[in-house]
Design a protein around this motif. Structure first.
Motif, mmCIF file in Angstrom:
data_model
loop_
_atom_site.group_PDB
_atom_site.id
_atom_site.type_symbol
_atom_site.label_atom_id
_atom_site.label_comp_id
_atom_site.label_asym_id
_atom_site.label_seq_id
_atom_site.Cartn_x
_atom_site.Cartn_y
_atom_site.Cartn_z
ATOM 1 N N ASN A 15 0.822 -1.221 0.000
ATOM 2 C CA ASN A 15 0.000 0.000 0.000
ATOM 3 C C ASN A 15 0.853 1.268 0.000
ATOM 4 O OD1 ASN A 15 0.991 0.163 2.602
ATOM 5 N ND2 ASN A 15 -1.010 0.201 3.609
ATOM 6 N N SER A 44 7.895 -6.364 14.449
ATOM 7 C CA SER A 44 7.398 -7.602 13.838
ATOM 8 C C SER A 44 7.752 -7.669 12.359
ATOM 9 C CB SER A 44 5.873 -7.685 13.931
ATOM 10 O OG SER A 44 5.497 -8.082 15.189
ATOM 11 N N ARG A 48 9.711 -10.646 10.717
ATOM 12 C CA ARG A 48 9.081 -11.444 9.656
ATOM 13 C C ARG A 48 9.900 -11.433 8.370
ATOM 14 N NH1 ARG A 48 3.134 -11.512 10.170
ATOM 15 N NH2 ARG A 48 3.159 -10.722 8.049
ATOM 16 N N GLU A 54 7.935 -12.259 4.994
ATOM 17 C CA GLU A 54 7.603 -10.957 4.404
ATOM 18 C C GLU A 54 8.768 -10.615 3.472
ATOM 19 O OE1 GLU A 54 4.792 -8.852 4.136
ATOM 20 O OE2 GLU A 54 4.561 -9.121 6.296
ATOM 21 N N GLN A 83 3.355 -14.926 18.932
ATOM 22 C CA GLN A 83 2.651 -14.455 20.124
ATOM 23 C C GLN A 83 1.397 -15.285 20.407
ATOM 24 O OE1 GLN A 83 1.526 -10.411 19.501
ATOM 25 N NE2 GLN A 83 0.756 -10.141 21.568
ATOM 26 N N ASP A 159 8.362 -13.646 18.684
ATOM 27 C CA ASP A 159 7.606 -12.398 18.627
ATOM 28 C C ASP A 159 6.680 -12.321 19.839
ATOM 29 O OD1 ASP A 159 6.374 -10.071 17.933
ATOM 30 O OD2 ASP A 159 5.710 -10.737 15.955
HETATM 31 P P1 ADP Z 1 1.335 -7.432 15.835
HETATM 32 O O1 ADP Z 1 0.664 -8.261 16.867
HETATM 33 O O2 ADP Z 1 2.658 -7.932 15.411
HETATM 34 O O3 ADP Z 1 1.348 -5.961 16.162
HETATM 35 P P2 ADP Z 1 -0.431 -6.574 13.790
HETATM 36 O O4 ADP Z 1 -1.734 -6.479 14.499
HETATM 37 O O5 ADP Z 1 0.400 -5.365 13.513
HETATM 38 O O6 ADP Z 1 0.456 -7.660 14.539
HETATM 39 O O7 ADP Z 1 -0.632 -7.300 12.396
HETATM 40 C C1 ADP Z 1 -1.441 -8.431 12.241
HETATM 41 C C2 ADP Z 1 -1.593 -8.686 10.751
HETATM 42 O O8 ADP Z 1 -2.207 -7.573 10.109
HETATM 43 C C3 ADP Z 1 -0.254 -8.876 10.056
HETATM 44 O O9 ADP Z 1 -0.388 -9.894 9.065
HETATM 45 C C4 ADP Z 1 0.042 -7.556 9.410
HETATM 46 O O10 ADP Z 1 0.809 -7.721 8.232
HETATM 47 C C5 ADP Z 1 -1.363 -7.041 9.104
HETATM 48 N N1 ADP Z 1 -1.408 -5.571 9.209
HETATM 49 C C6 ADP Z 1 -1.032 -4.828 10.261
HETATM 50 N N2 ADP Z 1 -1.184 -3.515 10.020
HETATM 51 C C7 ADP Z 1 -1.690 -3.429 8.760
HETATM 52 C C8 ADP Z 1 -2.062 -2.349 7.933
HETATM 53 N N3 ADP Z 1 -1.937 -1.070 8.314
HETATM 54 N N4 ADP Z 1 -2.536 -2.640 6.699
HETATM 55 C C9 ADP Z 1 -2.660 -3.902 6.293
HETATM 56 N N5 ADP Z 1 -2.316 -4.976 7.043
HETATM 57 C C10 ADP Z 1 -1.834 -4.740 8.252
#
Ligand code: ADP
Ligand code: ADP
Length: 226
Positions: A15, A44, A48, A54, A83, A159
């Protein structure tokens, strides 16, 4: 044996958002590296990328002097503990731990040896026939670690592995992770919010903010000059 070299590593998501900028770090064999920083700072994402989950969109990652760009993630000799544990709910503890080895066409005897050895290290010997839903949170976390241990990885990534556990169990598991690091002789990279985990486990701490490495130092030096 595993040293890692991260040179100008970057991550730009599809994006357009740039989550990691010019990340440089040399990690020696058997180090225990901690990534800390506020939620969303890119911990993360970096982990990844190292795991091969990733794409790396800039810079180079080398493991033992070899660029990983050409090495398939499954051949990287890296294991990651998540996690949320990410256990297979329909499989027993034994099968959860055996699964990655089965995919790699390891012989049944060798799988059995590896699973029983990991179960012994983690105190799961009496639970091998249970399904995850019949385990406590701490036991599930052990199974998640067991799945990584059976592969005998050179690099062990975690993680926030303890963030879903209660305070008492966190302390106990923290001590076990320190022992595990010694016992496995693996290079570890560990993401956490927890100051105590960072200070007690890490050989070095990487402080991140907004996708940038702000500081890299030993726990002792960071404590003295925060
Ligand atoms: P974490 O527990 O590591 O903080 P996140 O909640 O950030 O995990 O991410 C969970 C999933 O959502 C991951 O697969 C991540 O790639 C995706 N993700 C996180 N933020 C975004 C975003 N802004 N747009 C799209 N996908 C996202
Ligand atoms: P941390 O682990 O430090 O909490 P993350 O590495 O999960 O941070 O995320 C870093 C930033 O990248 C966050 O702003 C997050 O929303 C964003 N992000 C994560 N995954 C994606 C994704 N798949 N697409 C776009 N942005 C993402």
């Amino acid at each position: 044996m595993a040293s890692l070299s991260l040179k100008g590593i970057e991550k730009q998501y599809p994006n357009g958002f740039k989550a990691v900028h010019n990340f440089n770090l040399e990690i020696a064999d058997k180090e225990f590296i901690i990534f800390v920083g506020p939620s969303g700072c890119g911990k993360s994402t970096t982990l990844r990328m190292i795991a091969g989950l990733e794409d790396i969109t800039g810079g180079t990652l080398e493991i033992d002097g070899k660029a990983v760009n050409d090495v398939e993630p499954k051949d990287r000799d890296i294991a990651m503990v998540f996690q949320n544990y990410a256990l297979y709910p329909h499989m027993t503890v034994y099968d959860n731990m055996a699964f990655a080895l089965k995919l790699r066409k390891v012989s049944k005897d060798e799988i059995d040896k590896a699973v029983r050895n990991a179960a012994k290290i983690l105190g799961l010997e009496s639970m091998l026939d249970r399904k995850p839903k019949a385990l406590s949170g701490g036991q599930r976390q052990r199974v998640a670690m067991g799945r990584a241990i059976v592969r005998n990885p050179k690099v062990f990534l975690m993680d926030e592995p303890l963030s879903n556990l209660d305070a008492k169990l966190r302390v106990q598991m923290r001590i076990e992770i320190a022992k595990l690091h010694e016992r496995l002789g693996a290079t570890m990279i560990y993401v956490t919010h927890d100051q105590t985990e960072a200070m007690t486990l890490g050989t070095r701490i990487v402080v991140m903010k907004d996708g940038i490495v702000q500081q890299v130092d030993t726990p002792k030096n960071l404590y003295n000059n925060p």
